[in-house]
Structure formats: structure tokens, C-alpha cells
Write an enzyme that holds these catalytic residues in place. Sequence first.
Site, PDB file in Angstrom:
ATOM      1  N   ASP A 237       0.876  -1.166   0.000  1.00  0.00           N
ATOM      2  CA  ASP A 237       0.000   0.000   0.000  1.00  0.00           C
ATOM      3  C   ASP A 237       0.919   1.223   0.000  1.00  0.00           C
ATOM      4  OD1 ASP A 237      -2.360   1.624   0.468  1.00  0.00           O
ATOM      5  OD2 ASP A 237      -1.710   1.765   2.552  1.00  0.00           O
TER       6      ASP A 237
ATOM      7  N   ASP B 221      -0.337   5.064   0.966  1.00  0.00           N
ATOM      8  CA  ASP B 221      -0.697   6.113   1.926  1.00  0.00           C
ATOM      9  C   ASP B 221      -0.663   5.600   3.357  1.00  0.00           C
ATOM     10  OD1 ASP B 221      -1.373   8.381   0.124  1.00  0.00           O
ATOM     11  OD2 ASP B 221      -2.813   6.936  -0.660  1.00  0.00           O
TER      12      ASP B 221
END
Length: 229
Positions: A11, A13
Site C-alpha cells: 500500500d 498512503d
Amino acid sequence: MYQTVSHVLFDMDGLILNTEELYTIGFENIASRYGKKFTFELKCKIMGQQTREFAKMIIEGLDLPLTVDEFIVESREIFNELFPNCKVLPGVEKLIHHLHNSKIPIGLATSSSKESYELKTQKHQDLFDLFPYRTWGSSDPLVRLGKPHPDIFLVAANKFPDKPKAEECLVFEDSLNGVLAGRAAGMQVVMVPDTRLDRSLAVEAGATLVLSSMEDFRPELFGLPPYLH
């Protein structure tokens, strides 16, 4: 306890970049304009979602007098200023460089749009250039449903040329929605959550391993080449 993996998905963020802090600043700003408060509880619900999904949930959760499109326009003005100044989180560069140098296939699986990704990564191009396979959930038509649905990780894994099985992929996430998505895809998930999150929620979501920082990760736990100290 942990299964050996051959491929790794990240991922972005709140996991690679500190952009979750910036999202909080932006959403607090918008909420305060209408006399509302953007809470950590609401933040946990929207983390990992695609743009239109989280906009809708914030509007409904705070009863804001905005359409989804209006909310996106307001937030974009704020984030155009904030995102270019984001920073890489501790331990992340070391791991990404280590996997790259060890010839472990790595991919990016972010719910961000391609435009948002380019804003966030403009000062970190050397690091993100190490990802040959990238999936932008808010821009990719193949990612029909955002996290907590498994779409993004299945699409991202399918971009690896050798098409690994789900159980051969390890996911790194910071959000509960991301953990749920990774587990729904049939993958193990290492979670590095916000320090305010109750860790029992991470366990309930199915996180394979929960860490305080990426600096604490030991690749050999999942059959990956260990760091050479």
C-alpha cells in the site's frame, strides 16, 4: 506460523508515505468549515477507500451540505498544496531497496488515483521507480470495488508476469480496510497501523503480523532474504 512468500505488494498512503497525516489535516479543514469535526473513528472507516467512496462516507458521516464532486473539488485544492511535501516513513526505503536488490518481485497497490500518486511521489521518484508494477485503485477500471474488497490486490498480483498464487503474495498495509482486502484476496498481511489504533482491531481484521514500525520487520519470517547487517 507464517507462510513463505515470493512476491510483495505495498500500500502507499500511511505505509510508504506519511500522507495519512495530510489527509487528516485536509479533512479536518473541510469539516471545520461547516462546524463539524472529523474524528479518528471516521478516519479508520475511510482509510484505504477509493476517492469517491471516502468522499461519500465523510459527507454522510458528518452530514455535510456537499455533493461528492463538490467535496472532491474542495479537498483537491488543499491536497495540491500538501501532498508534494510528504515524507517517506521509517524503515520503508530500506525494505524496498532490499527486496529490489534481492530480486524479489514487488508491486504497488494504492487506492489513490494516478494524478494523486504523481503529486505525492514527485520528490521520491527514485524510490517509486523501483516498483515495476503499479495499481492505482481510483484510476484503474479493473479495480471495481475499493478496499475492504479484494479487487486491488488481485489486480495488482495479476500484473506480475509469472502470475503468483494469492498465498505466494505478502501485503503491507496500514489500514483496517486494507487488511480486510488483503485477507479477502487470500494473502498474508503485515499491518503497520496508526499508533492510536486499538491493536485488537487489527487482529480481528485478520492481520498476519502487526508492527509498530516498518523498521521492526524481519523478512526471513516469510521466507524472504534476511537483511545483511
